[in-house]
Design an enzyme around this catalytic site. Structure first.
Site, PDB file in Angstrom:
ATOM      1  N   THR A 219      89.692  69.181  24.965  1.00 17.85           N
ATOM      2  CA  THR A 219      90.967  68.273  25.101  1.00 17.85           C
ATOM      3  C   THR A 219      92.081  67.786  23.889  1.00 17.85           C
ATOM      4  OG1 THR A 219      89.484  67.922  26.551  1.00 17.85           O
ATOM      5  CG2 THR A 219      90.656  65.479  25.837  1.00 17.85           C
ATOM      6  N   ARG A 247      83.137  68.191  39.828  1.00 13.44           N
ATOM      7  CA  ARG A 247      82.858  67.547  38.017  1.00 13.44           C
ATOM      8  C   ARG A 247      83.805  66.739  37.302  1.00 13.44           C
ATOM      9  NH1 ARG A 247      83.981  67.554  32.637  1.00 13.44           N
ATOM     10  NH2 ARG A 247      82.118  66.773  31.550  1.00 13.44           N
ATOM     11  N   GLY A 249      85.062  64.576  34.071  1.00 12.50           N
ATOM     12  CA  GLY A 249      84.537  64.167  33.142  1.00 12.50           C
ATOM     13  C   GLY A 249      84.781  62.859  32.372  1.00 12.50           C
ATOM     14  N   ASP A 250      84.803  61.901  31.054  1.00  9.60           N
ATOM     15  CA  ASP A 250      85.489  61.481  30.201  1.00  9.60           C
ATOM     16  C   ASP A 250      86.415  60.841  30.224  1.00  9.60           C
ATOM     17  OD1 ASP A 250      84.725  63.139  28.314  1.00  9.60           O
ATOM     18  OD2 ASP A 250      84.946  61.849  27.161  1.00  9.60           O
ATOM     19  N   THR A 270      86.771  63.305  22.625  1.00  8.35           N
ATOM     20  CA  THR A 270      86.604  65.021  23.112  1.00  8.35           C
ATOM     21  C   THR A 270      85.268  64.491  22.910  1.00  8.35           C
ATOM     22  OG1 THR A 270      87.310  66.900  22.731  1.00  8.35           O
ATOM     23  CG2 THR A 270      87.870  65.198  20.443  1.00  8.35           C
ATOM     24  N   GLY A 271      85.288  65.896  23.577  1.00 11.25           N
ATOM     25  CA  GLY A 271      83.772  66.085  23.410  1.00 11.25           C
ATOM     26  C   GLY A 271      82.912  66.542  25.017  1.00 11.25           C
ATOM     27  N   GLY A 273      81.588  65.676  27.739  1.00  7.94           N
ATOM     28  CA  GLY A 273      81.837  64.222  28.992  1.00  7.94           C
ATOM     29  C   GLY A 273      80.433  63.233  28.864  1.00  7.94           C
TER      30      GLY A 273
HETATM   31  N1  ASP Z   1      85.753  65.942  26.854  1.00 10.82           N
HETATM   32  C1  ASP Z   1      85.931  66.810  28.489  1.00 10.82           C
HETATM   33  C2  ASP Z   1      85.352  66.937  29.655  1.00 10.82           C
HETATM   34  O1  ASP Z   1      83.898  66.383  29.235  1.00 10.82           O
HETATM   35  C3  ASP Z   1      86.110  67.990  27.216  1.00 10.82           C
HETATM   36  C4  ASP Z   1      86.991  67.750  26.209  1.00 10.82           C
HETATM   37  O2  ASP Z   1      86.584  66.804  25.210  1.00 10.82           O
HETATM   38  O3  ASP Z   1      87.271  69.410  26.083  1.00 10.82           O
HETATM   39  O4  ASP Z   1      86.185  67.020  30.479  1.00 10.82           O
END
Ligand code: ASP
Length: 353
Positions: A219, A247, A249-250, A270-271, A273
């Site tokens: 991300t 789905r 995410g965050d 980022t992480g 989610g």
């Molecule tokens: N946070 C993002 C998600 O869960 C993924 C990412 O950070 O690459 O969709």
């Protein structure tokens, strides 16, 4: 005697009043010195990013792209532009690069499509905009900002978001624009592993977890503070490889993936989610600063290294406070990141120190 008593009482009351913090001021605000008139921080994802797995060429490519992106935002800020403009233009450079899991380099869903999420928040007005599950808009971050400025809503999704984008004249692309061979092959590898595991023994869930734990979250995000003291934050992503059932995410969730408040800070995450949503990572950092008078460093450290880690979540944040202090906190092996301060000092990093 009576007069002396009233004199002492008046003096004590005066001292008491002086020490009281006005209700509209965040405690500790007076302490924090402005260290940067303007500043910008970015990330290009966190995860199992190890030096031993990285070629010099690849490392250089990431460093160059991060540098190109942040310099665009920095020059906007330097010339008196808004943090909003700096965040959009900086993120767009990364969205257009296949290196990151956003825009052009977005990961694939289980159905072999690309569904993009993005969000933006303005720390001055606390206005925000977000989009989820978009398949044919070239710049999801631009669309998120449009949702904020041109609609009565905060979040739009799927087909409706595309109709809105078209009506607003944003650049539309064929979904094949987001295809990259590298991301397609990543999906195939995960699918094949899951299939092999399923054929052998039904431990699909365990495999899914292992995949995510070793994942590289690509991300992209940016937080900027402009010369007027306005903080803006934005995040853009393709989500997670092999995601299904729509789905989300965050990244498009205000308070999880993105948050900005001129009184405290701006954050982009980022992480993994699901954990960032459950922890309300970005808002929690701002809240700890506002209600517990923590510094940016203390708040980001607590949320990422203690709270998120304890829950089992992985990833990180980049953040900037109203005084121009910066924070890069992550609990993974690495996080693509860069910063530039008012003096123009550029720092680009990938791995843990
Ligand atoms: N946070 C993002 C998600 O869960 C993924 C990412 O950070 O690459 O969709």
């Amino acid at each position: 005697m009576k007069n002396t008593f009233f004199l002492i009482l008046a003096f004590v009351t005066f001292i008491g009043c002086k020490q009281e913090t006005p209700t509209n001021v965040v405690k500790g605000e007076e302490k924090s010195e402005k260290i940067n008139d303007f500043a910008i921080v970015i990330h290009g994802g966190a995860g199992t990013i190890l030096k031993k797995n990285m070629s010099d060429e690849k490392e250089k490519a990431y460093q160059n792209k991060l540098t190109e992106a942040i310099k665009i935002g920095h020059s906007i800020l330097k010339n008196g532009g808004t943090s909003q403009e700096a965040v959009i233009k900086t993120i767009q450079v990364m969205e257009e690069s296949p290196l990151f899991n956003a825009g052009k380099g977005a990961v694939f869903t289980h159905e072999e499509t690309n569904e993009l999420d993005a969000s933006f928040m303005d720390g001055n007005t606390l206005n925000a905009g977000a989009v989820a599950g978009v398949t044919n808009v070239k710049s999801p971050i631009e669309l998120a900002v449009k949702v904020m400025t041109d609609s009565d809503h905060v979040m739009l999704s799927g087909k409706g978001a595309s109709i809105f984008a078209k009506e607003k004249g944003l650049e539309m692309v064929d979904p094949s624009y987001f295809y990259t061979e590298k991301r397609f092959q990543s999906l195939q590898r995960i699918k094949n592993r899951n299939k092999a595991q399923l054929d052998h023994n039904d431990k699909k869930a365990a495999f899914y977890d292992a995949d995510i734990k070793n994942a590289k979250f690509g991300t992209v995000g940016c937080v900027a503070l402009d010369k007027n003291g306005n903080i803006a934050a934005g995040t853009s992503t393709g989500g997670m490889t092999n995601k299904r059932w729509g789905r989300i995410g965050d990244a498009p969730i205000i308070g999880s993936g993105t948050y900005a408040n001129n009184k405290t800070c701006g954050v982009s995450s980022t992480g993994w989610g699901e954990y960032f949503i459950r922890s309300q990572v970005a808002y929690d950092i701002s809240a700890q600063m506002e209600y517990q008078q923590k510094s940016l460093k203390e708040a980001t450290k607590d949320v990422i290294q203690h709270k998120l880690t304890k829950l089992g979540g992985t990833g990180g944040v980049v953040a900037l406070d109203k005084s121009g202090n910066m924070s890069f906190e992550f609990n993974t092996a690495g996080m693509y990141r860069a910063s530039m301060n008012a003096k123009g000092d550029l720092v680009v990093k990938i791995y843990k120190e």
